[in-house]
Design a protein around this motif. Structure first.
Motif, PDB file in Angstrom:
ATOM      1  N   ALA A 199      37.029  52.492  28.156  1.00  0.00           N
ATOM      2  CA  ALA A 199      38.271  52.835  27.474  1.00  0.00           C
ATOM      3  C   ALA A 199      38.284  52.216  26.089  1.00  0.00           C
ATOM      4  O   ALA A 199      38.051  51.025  25.936  1.00  0.00           O
ATOM      5  N   SER A 200      38.585  53.048  25.084  1.00  0.00           N
ATOM      6  CA  SER A 200      38.710  52.567  23.719  1.00  0.00           C
ATOM      7  C   SER A 200      40.131  52.075  23.497  1.00  0.00           C
ATOM      8  O   SER A 200      41.027  52.272  24.333  1.00  0.00           O
ATOM      9  N   ALA A 201      40.361  51.449  22.324  1.00  0.00           N
ATOM     10  CA  ALA A 201      41.706  50.982  21.988  1.00  0.00           C
ATOM     11  C   ALA A 201      42.684  52.143  21.968  1.00  0.00           C
ATOM     12  O   ALA A 201      43.830  52.038  22.439  1.00  0.00           O
ATOM     13  N   ASP A 202      42.251  53.287  21.443  1.00  0.00           N
ATOM     14  CA  ASP A 202      43.121  54.463  21.406  1.00  0.00           C
ATOM     15  C   ASP A 202      43.431  54.964  22.813  1.00  0.00           C
ATOM     16  O   ASP A 202      44.555  55.381  23.108  1.00  0.00           O
ATOM     17  N   ASP A 203      42.409  54.933  23.662  1.00  0.00           N
ATOM     18  CA  ASP A 203      42.617  55.355  25.058  1.00  0.00           C
ATOM     19  C   ASP A 203      43.660  54.471  25.723  1.00  0.00           C
ATOM     20  O   ASP A 203      44.537  54.949  26.455  1.00  0.00           O
ATOM     21  N   GLY A 258      39.010  44.334  32.476  1.00  0.00           N
ATOM     22  CA  GLY A 258      38.749  44.085  31.065  1.00  0.00           C
ATOM     23  C   GLY A 258      38.167  45.293  30.365  1.00  0.00           C
ATOM     24  O   GLY A 258      37.382  45.162  29.430  1.00  0.00           O
ATOM     25  N   PHE A 259      38.537  46.502  30.818  1.00  0.00           N
ATOM     26  CA  PHE A 259      38.061  47.732  30.191  1.00  0.00           C
ATOM     27  C   PHE A 259      38.986  48.086  29.027  1.00  0.00           C
ATOM     28  O   PHE A 259      40.079  48.629  29.222  1.00  0.00           O
ATOM     29  N   GLY A 260      38.583  47.753  27.796  1.00  0.00           N
ATOM     30  CA  GLY A 260      39.379  48.115  26.638  1.00  0.00           C
ATOM     31  C   GLY A 260      40.635  47.298  26.460  1.00  0.00           C
ATOM     32  O   GLY A 260      41.455  47.588  25.584  1.00  0.00           O
ATOM     33  N   ALA A 261      40.807  46.307  27.307  1.00  0.00           N
ATOM     34  CA  ALA A 261      41.984  45.441  27.243  1.00  0.00           C
ATOM     35  C   ALA A 261      41.576  44.045  27.688  1.00  0.00           C
ATOM     36  O   ALA A 261      40.547  43.866  28.346  1.00  0.00           O
ATOM     37  N   ASP A 263      45.698  53.215  36.399  1.00  0.00           N
ATOM     38  CA  ASP A 263      44.518  53.118  35.545  1.00  0.00           C
ATOM     39  C   ASP A 263      44.654  51.975  34.537  1.00  0.00           C
ATOM     40  O   ASP A 263      43.675  51.294  34.229  1.00  0.00           O
ATOM     41  N   LEU A 264      45.864  51.761  34.052  1.00  0.00           N
ATOM     42  CA  LEU A 264      46.085  50.640  33.143  1.00  0.00           C
ATOM     43  C   LEU A 264      45.886  49.326  33.891  1.00  0.00           C
ATOM     44  O   LEU A 264      45.335  48.360  33.335  1.00  0.00           O
ATOM     45  N   GLY A 265      46.299  49.285  35.141  1.00  0.00           N
ATOM     46  CA  GLY A 265      46.048  48.102  35.959  1.00  0.00           C
ATOM     47  C   GLY A 265      44.556  47.836  36.103  1.00  0.00           C
ATOM     48  O   GLY A 265      44.099  46.689  35.999  1.00  0.00           O
ATOM     49  N   VAL A 266      43.786  48.897  36.314  1.00  0.00           N
ATOM     50  CA  VAL A 266      42.326  48.745  36.423  1.00  0.00           C
ATOM     51  C   VAL A 266      41.760  48.177  35.119  1.00  0.00           C
ATOM     52  O   VAL A 266      40.910  47.280  35.132  1.00  0.00           O
ATOM     53  N   CYS A 267      42.235  48.700  34.001  1.00  0.00           N
ATOM     54  CA  CYS A 267      41.739  48.217  32.698  1.00  0.00           C
ATOM     55  C   CYS A 267      42.000  46.727  32.527  1.00  0.00           C
ATOM     56  O   CYS A 267      41.131  45.985  32.056  1.00  0.00           O
ATOM     57  N   HIS A 268      43.181  46.282  32.928  1.00  0.00           N
ATOM     58  CA  HIS A 268      43.489  44.853  32.807  1.00  0.00           C
ATOM     59  C   HIS A 268      42.719  44.025  33.846  1.00  0.00           C
ATOM     60  O   HIS A 268      42.306  42.901  33.555  1.00  0.00           O
ATOM     61  N   GLU A 269      42.511  44.586  35.029  1.00  0.00           N
ATOM     62  CA  GLU A 269      41.765  43.834  36.045  1.00  0.00           C
ATOM     63  C   GLU A 269      40.317  43.643  35.630  1.00  0.00           C
ATOM     64  O   GLU A 269      39.733  42.563  35.775  1.00  0.00           O
TER      65      GLU A 269
END
Length: 300
Positions: free
Chosen positions: A18-22, A48-51, A40-46
């Motif tokens: 995931a990019s910053a825009d994503d 560290g995908f793009g966040a 999906d945002l939870g996954v990114c934070h868990e």
């Protein structure tokens, strides 16, 4: 020997780059109440995908989606509670969320709920319930659940003991490449448990598991080569497989490898090397290794 291995999974249900825009787009959708985006945002934070990796933030978004009935988020939130990641560890709360996802047919949640019942994690131990949930996941072709259900039938845990049904489920998992199931299927053919005794078929399944690095199967295949069971007798090949298992700490394989070195069977005689492997087995309490070392005057 049939090995019992029932593990609990704690993986996120989705993973992506995931990019910053994503992330910005995903966050906007999540804040608008979209359950899939919240998960999906939870996954990114868990992950560290793009966040920034932030387990508490992951738990917050999983909960928002889970409260809307989104099964992947319910499963993910349950996994966080099971492991105390981003929330206080709470097995009962993990069971609560696994059940919500499992009742919607989510395979991994069904499997984990079975594990919880099997090991009394957040719920009273109940093998019948464990087998019920393993079956639901197994019927969705989840190999680990198929293997576990095979174990339940092997040991009569939560179901009537039935080796033929154990073989059925081991085969389902083995055909998907599950190494422990391949080994156990080999045991069933070797011993005639739930299937006609067939040493060549046992060797076939031991080999599949052994080639995946499964130590017990490597030992079993080594023993077949040592004795010419289901394969042509080949002491050198026996040594090869004993060594692979021994290097993973398998005590019986260490003892057999030490014996092969001591007697020069399948490999050049090397007493020092033999003693080395006998000592490794003895440290693990292997009785014959301890007795052999004593006969050699080695007690340390």
């Amino acid at each position: 020997m049939i090995k019992q291995l029932i593990t609990i999974l704690a993986i996120s249900a989705v993973a992506f780059a995931a990019s910053a825009d994503d992330i910005a787009t995903l966050r906007a959708q999540a804040e608008a109440g979209n359950a899939e985006a919240q998960n999906d945002l939870g996954v990114c934070h868990e992950k560290g995908f793009g966040a920034n990796q932030d387990y508490a933030e992951a738990a917050k978004w999983y909960r928002k989606a889970a409260d809307q009935g989104y099964p992947l988020a319910q499963y993910n939130l349950g996994a966080l509670y099971a492991n105390g990641t981003g929330v206080s560890q709470d097995s009962a709360e993990a069971v609560k969320w696994y059940r919500k996802a499992a009742d919607q047919g989510y395979t991994l949640a069904q499997y984990n709920l079975g594990v919880c019942y099997y090991y009394s994690l957040g719920v009273a131990q109940d093998y019948t319930e464990a087998a019920k949930w393993f079956r639901k996941a197994a019927e969705q072709d989840y190999a680990q659940a198929q293997y576990n259900l095979g174990l339940c039938y092997t040991h009569g845990n939560g179901v009537n003991q039935d080796y033929a049904k154990a073989v059925y489920w081991y085969r389902k998992a083995a055909e998907q490449g599950h190494a422990e199931a391949q080994n156990n299927l080999g045991v069933c053919y070797e011993k005639g448990f739930g299937a006609n005794q067939d040493y060549a078929e046992a060797a076939k399944w031991y080999r599949k598991a052994a080639q995946q690095g499964y130590a017990q199967a490597q030992y079993n295949l080594g023993a077949f080569y040592a004795n010419g069971t289901g394969v042509s007798q080949d002491s050198a090949e026996a040594v090869k497989w004993y060594r692979k298992a021994a290097e993973q700490g398998h005590a019986e394989a260490q003892y057999n490898l030490g014996t092969c070195y001591g007697l020069g069977v399948g490999i050049a005689e090397d007493l020092d090397e033999g003693i080395k492997w006998l000592r490794k087995a003895a440290i693990q309490g292997h009785r014959l290794a301890i007795e052999t070392l004593k006969l050699l005057g080695i007690t340390d």
